[in-house]
Design a protein around this motif. Structure first.
Motif, PDB file in Angstrom:
ATOM      1  N   ASP A 126      46.644   0.664  31.688  1.00  0.00           N
ATOM      2  CA  ASP A 126      45.912   0.946  32.926  1.00  0.00           C
ATOM      3  C   ASP A 126      44.433   1.014  32.581  1.00  0.00           C
ATOM      4  OD1 ASP A 126      45.325   1.475  35.558  1.00  0.00           O
ATOM      5  OD2 ASP A 126      46.914   2.985  35.774  1.00  0.00           O
ATOM      6  N   LEU A 127      43.596   0.996  33.600  1.00  0.00           N
ATOM      7  CA  LEU A 127      42.168   1.125  33.333  1.00  0.00           C
ATOM      8  C   LEU A 127      41.896   2.439  32.606  1.00  0.00           C
ATOM      9  CD1 LEU A 127      40.610  -0.219  36.671  1.00  0.00           C
ATOM     10  CD2 LEU A 127      40.528  -1.312  34.422  1.00  0.00           C
ATOM     11  N   VAL A 128      40.943   2.404  31.708  1.00  0.00           N
ATOM     12  CA  VAL A 128      40.702   3.520  30.797  1.00  0.00           C
ATOM     13  C   VAL A 128      40.242   4.785  31.522  1.00  0.00           C
ATOM     14  CG1 VAL A 128      38.287   2.880  30.324  1.00  0.00           C
ATOM     15  CG2 VAL A 128      39.596   4.157  28.621  1.00  0.00           C
ATOM     16  N   CYS A 161      34.863  -2.500  34.251  1.00  0.00           N
ATOM     17  CA  CYS A 161      35.490  -1.492  35.107  1.00  0.00           C
ATOM     18  C   CYS A 161      36.186  -0.431  34.268  1.00  0.00           C
ATOM     19  CB  CYS A 161      36.524  -2.146  36.034  1.00  0.00           C
ATOM     20  SG  CYS A 161      35.831  -3.381  37.161  1.00  0.00           S
ATOM     21  N   ILE A 162      36.099   0.836  34.721  1.00  0.00           N
ATOM     22  CA  ILE A 162      36.879   1.918  34.131  1.00  0.00           C
ATOM     23  C   ILE A 162      37.777   2.499  35.230  1.00  0.00           C
ATOM     24  CG2 ILE A 162      35.116   2.413  32.404  1.00  0.00           C
ATOM     25  CD1 ILE A 162      34.234   4.802  34.090  1.00  0.00           C
ATOM     26  N   GLY A 163      38.730   3.327  34.838  1.00  0.00           N
ATOM     27  CA  GLY A 163      39.746   3.801  35.798  1.00  0.00           C
ATOM     28  C   GLY A 163      39.299   4.949  36.670  1.00  0.00           C
ATOM     29  N   LYS A 214      38.376  10.239  41.361  1.00  0.00           N
ATOM     30  CA  LYS A 214      39.651  10.480  40.684  1.00  0.00           C
ATOM     31  C   LYS A 214      39.926   9.348  39.695  1.00  0.00           C
ATOM     32  CE  LYS A 214      42.207  13.277  44.054  1.00  0.00           C
ATOM     33  NZ  LYS A 214      43.466  13.401  44.837  1.00  0.00           N
ATOM     34  N   TRP A 215      40.635   9.719  38.634  1.00  0.00           N
ATOM     35  CA  TRP A 215      41.077   8.731  37.664  1.00  0.00           C
ATOM     36  C   TRP A 215      42.361   8.062  38.139  1.00  0.00           C
ATOM     37  CZ3 TRP A 215      37.628   7.430  34.173  1.00  0.00           C
ATOM     38  CH2 TRP A 215      36.663   8.347  33.752  1.00  0.00           C
ATOM     39  N   VAL A 216      42.729   7.025  37.480  1.00  0.00           N
ATOM     40  CA  VAL A 216      43.906   6.257  37.892  1.00  0.00           C
ATOM     41  C   VAL A 216      45.203   7.063  37.754  1.00  0.00           C
ATOM     42  CG1 VAL A 216      42.946   3.952  37.495  1.00  0.00           C
ATOM     43  CG2 VAL A 216      43.969   5.211  35.580  1.00  0.00           C
TER      44      VAL A 216
END
Length: 237
Positions: free
Chosen positions: A148-150, A170-172, A183-185
């Motif tokens: 998943d995105l970091v 892109c980051i998560g 929010k993070w992923v």
């Protein structure tokens, strides 16, 4: 007796007259011979002196040529030695620079290795997508590969990832669900952000996805962008 005496006197006179001129002629011949021998000796002496002068001149010229050649050779040798010493000094400087760069590189490699070990100990490893995609497509790229995105939740991790990335990615992190609430992923909230000055600003009211841009700053380099803008994605597994 008188006639005999007269005859003897005449005979004696004739003999004196005859021998006188012969003796004088002989002396003249000897004088001429001596003069001839003297002239010949003078010529020989002159020729000898001339040859000696020529030989001395040749010797002087050869000596001058030899001295000039030796001087030029010594000068050339000195120049060669100086150039050789300059080359040695340059090589020594280059070697010193290479040694220092090698030490710095080894130190950086060890540091990156330590970071990788720390990241691995936390159960994840990183890779970057090879194509420019929107934020959601970049996330799908990562998910298709079991990642998943970091998620970046420490300064240590932020520095480490920024040192690896050379372009915007892109980051998560996003606020697509609620504007202003990042929010993070994995749905965890943002506790510590590394924003570039003036960010996030939601420019144009359509910047909901976050990118990391190492060109802006080594540490604080986050920027909000439109989720439709294409970037590569940093994946974490």
């Amino acid at each position: 007796m008188e006639i005999e005496t007269i005859y003897q006197n005449v005979e004696h006179k004739d003999i004196k007259d005859t021998s006188g001129p012969q003796t004088q002629s002989h002396s003249q011949d000897e004088g001429k011979a001596q003069k001839c021998r003297g002239s010949r000796c003078l010529v020989l002496i002159t020729v000898g002196l001339g040859l000696i002068c020529v030989l001395l001149l040749v010797f002087i010229i050869l000596k001058h040529i030899t001295i000039t050649a030796e001087r030029d050779l010594i000068k050339s040798y000195k120049n060669t030695v100086e150039e050789f010493n300059q080359t040695i000094n340059s090589l020594q400087d280059s070697y010193t620079d290479l040694t220092q760069n090698k030490i710095k590189l080894e130190s950086k490699v060890r540091s990156l290795s330590d970071e990788l070990k720390k990241a691995a100990s936390k159960g994840g490893w990183l890779f970057m997508s090879t194509e420019l995609k929107s934020w959601s497509d970049s996330r799908q790229y990562c998910r298709d590969r079991g990642a998943d995105l970091v998620i970046i939740n420490t300064e240590e991790k932020q520095r480490f990832i920024s040192s690896l990335v050379s372009e915007s990615a892109c980051i998560g992190l996003s606020d697509t669900e609620n504007e202003g609430i990042m929010k993070w992923v994995d749905n965890s909230p943002l506790n510590q952000g590394f924003w570039f000055k003036g960010e996030p600003n939601n420019f144009g009211g359509d910047e909901d996805c976050i990118e990391l841009n190492p060109e802006k700053h080594n540490l604080n380099n986050w920027n909000d962008r439109s989720c439709s803008d294409t970037r590569k994605g940093i994946c974490e597994k």
